[in-house]
Design an enzyme around this catalytic site. Sequence first.
Site, PDB file in Angstrom:
ATOM      1  N   ASP B 318      -5.845  -1.242  -8.900  1.00  0.00           N
ATOM      2  CA  ASP B 318      -4.648  -0.691  -8.262  1.00  0.00           C
ATOM      3  C   ASP B 318      -4.017  -1.829  -7.467  1.00  0.00           C
ATOM      4  OD1 ASP B 318      -2.681   0.940  -7.004  1.00  0.00           O
ATOM      5  OD2 ASP B 318      -4.029   2.653  -7.099  1.00  0.00           O
ATOM      6  N   HIS B 319      -2.807  -1.616  -7.015  1.00  0.00           N
ATOM      7  CA  HIS B 319      -2.186  -2.583  -6.115  1.00  0.00           C
ATOM      8  C   HIS B 319      -2.561  -2.229  -4.688  1.00  0.00           C
ATOM      9  CE1 HIS B 319       0.850  -3.112  -9.552  1.00  0.00           C
ATOM     10  NE2 HIS B 319       0.080  -4.187  -9.508  1.00  0.00           N
ATOM     11  N   TYR B 472      -1.365   3.701  -5.724  1.00  0.00           N
ATOM     12  CA  TYR B 472      -1.390   4.773  -6.734  1.00  0.00           C
ATOM     13  C   TYR B 472      -0.879   4.298  -8.085  1.00  0.00           C
ATOM     14  CZ  TYR B 472      -1.907   7.521  -2.433  1.00  0.00           C
ATOM     15  OH  TYR B 472      -2.322   7.996  -1.207  1.00  0.00           O
ATOM     16  N   HIS B 473      -1.244   3.080  -8.427  1.00  0.00           N
ATOM     17  CA  HIS B 473      -0.932   2.511  -9.741  1.00  0.00           C
ATOM     18  C   HIS B 473      -2.260   2.294 -10.462  1.00  0.00           C
ATOM     19  CE1 HIS B 473       2.697   0.560  -7.465  1.00  0.00           C
ATOM     20  NE2 HIS B 473       2.929   1.827  -7.759  1.00  0.00           N
ATOM     21  N   HIS B 474      -2.579   3.172 -11.399  1.00  0.00           N
ATOM     22  CA  HIS B 474      -3.886   3.123 -12.067  1.00  0.00           C
ATOM     23  C   HIS B 474      -3.805   2.238 -13.294  1.00  0.00           C
ATOM     24  CE1 HIS B 474      -3.828   7.521 -10.546  1.00  0.00           C
ATOM     25  NE2 HIS B 474      -4.158   6.706  -9.582  1.00  0.00           N
TER      26      HIS B 474
END
Lengths: 192, 536
Positions: B318-319, B472-474
Amino acid sequence: MELTRRDAVAALAAVGAAGGVAVGVRHAGGGGQDAAGGEADGDGGRHDDADGGADEETVRSTMVAVAAVVYPDAVSNVEAFVDRFLDGRLDGSAHAAGLREAVADLEAASRSWYDAPVAELSAADREELLRGTGADTAEEDPDGTTAERVRYYVVNDLLLALYASPTGGELVGIENPQGHPGGAESYRRGPK
Amino acid sequence: MSGGDTETRDIDRSPVANADVCVVGAGPAGALVADRLAADRDVVVLDAGPRFDPADRLARQERAIRPSYDRPDVWDVGGDRDAHASSGERFYPLNHARVKGVGGSTLHWQGMVMRLHEDDFNSGTARGVGPDWPIDYADLRPYYAEAERELGVAGASDNPYAPPREEPHPMPAFEPSYSDSLFAEACESLGIDMHSVPNARNSEPYDGRSPCVGYGTCQPVCPSGAKYDATVHVDRAESNGATVIDRAPVQRLEHDADRVTAAVYATPDGEEHRQAADAFVVACGGVETPRLLLLSDSEHYPDGLANSSGTVGRFFMDHLFAGVGGVLDEPTRQNHVGFYTSACDQFYDGADEDIAPFKLEFFNYAGPSPVESALSGDDWGDALLDRLREEYGNHVAVGGLVEQRPSADSYVGLDPERTDDHGNPVPDVHWSVDDRALRTIERANGIQRSILEELGAEIEWVTGPDATGPAYHHMGTTRMSDDPDRGVVDAGCLTHDLDNCWIASSSVFPTSGAMNPTLTIAALALRVADHVESRV
């Protein structure tokens, strides 16, 4: 600052309530979800409907009375603003039913403690009543205790209506508050 | 709210006969693939969640504002359907990070759409970290342009650090905010470049959708439809003949050694159905995609479908957020809109083995929103107004995103101890963060702090390595590789193990860069559609 019709429409837009339909119902003399009608509040008359929620006129008079406590002195035309907001809010939805029940609970407390409806209490007694229910310190919860439901449906509905409206926002310094579709220009403007 | 309508209405959720393509997931990737193929192929899309009623968006906005609703409540996330585990060193709040339903997580995203930089595709060679992608920026460049047209991107060509582009953005960029003008003076004196930022949000009418009208609740809901969400392409795919079945969670993919034969899905009436098709596109995001493959284990694939490499679920990324905020002694005009209009990519390409790529974001929504603040607290009347006036009006903040390197001990697995509403083991997001990312957060914090100090701000908070959280970047859990031993899909996003199963998702990213991933997801999805079309 005067609360306008535009403010009430903006407040309704922020919560997705449809004012027009409810206005028609009310002016037709009540019915549907608000079957107790507008003439119920009299000497010993009914103040709630068969489901335990307050009738429409009681909701309106109570909400205006509570608004006088929870709104700042700086706003005017509160009764018309609240009335207009309720035109949309009392739309036969689950939220409207919850509002009527919370008002009924508050009304019952008022009659029990002061032997009078909320709308007939002095400003000091209204504030004392609200604090007595615990609505000042409760966290809002639509399914919670009386205090949490009064906070959710009564106190916070009124505060949401005010502070999501352009006039309510301007009181704080933001003419396009969250929830109000005030355009994509104001963020670029500097302070007045 | 009518969100439950599609559960009870008499809807035909039976399989489509003679389907050419079955797409699993109606988020942006699945929607774009379905839309691209629908005119010439029989396409069916299966989604685990509901078809949300657009008329409910204002009511969802109210949930976003009111304190009694948490973020997952806005789009009805949670419960047994969405049970999950988090066994890693850092808790992963999965249900804050996704929406299940037609439109997927674009329903609650912020809508920032940057292209990855050229070096992001060659991280191993250029930075000495992670593998290179098997494709280059040049391979994706035309698809990026197409994705920008499809989503509707408002942007400008004033960013000297952005990768080369061949044409202007489809819409003009949003103008800088008032607070951007304050930052600009400080950044100029520090030699820090600010530039516009591409938004998947209409700055003017586009594709039949409204321009932004300033509701200010972009994340988690845009009532006006000015922010792109994938219902745009789901609707278009349906109008072109695609069939979309909601509330149809795929339980497993049936297969033989070389091909997927059917997607077995459940429906609200308690039945299970088999959707057969010639080709399958799995587009369930970076968590549910590997979960579905792991749930589809078999004699042929005892460790999970398409998992001969053993990498399904591995390399979850994730970031990381880095930020500094404070207050000025003058008005800053925050919270009129819910998106930002200026950024800084100046430090991005200085990345190496020690420091990850990162970018800076100049917030337009620092500090409290008055209407939200008004609903909490023990005060009302004049006392409340006094508090709101005191709280609001002079906040500033600079945020940023940092790349996390791929690591085998950061992964998505199955939790054998807990099952969902259909009896399937829930996803376990075992998230860990590498030291390079933590160092980079400190570096970003240093720059952010210098900007605020130059502004004369009193710093009130710092989100550093200890407090950082996910954006919330999977990404990364079915990664792309030319080598079947090192990745799940090839350069065309076709699984190495199966001849008719593609993956369209950020799960194929071998490395993550530090740019928001959705434009790259969209570009890859359009490319997958071309590959599928040529093969089916």
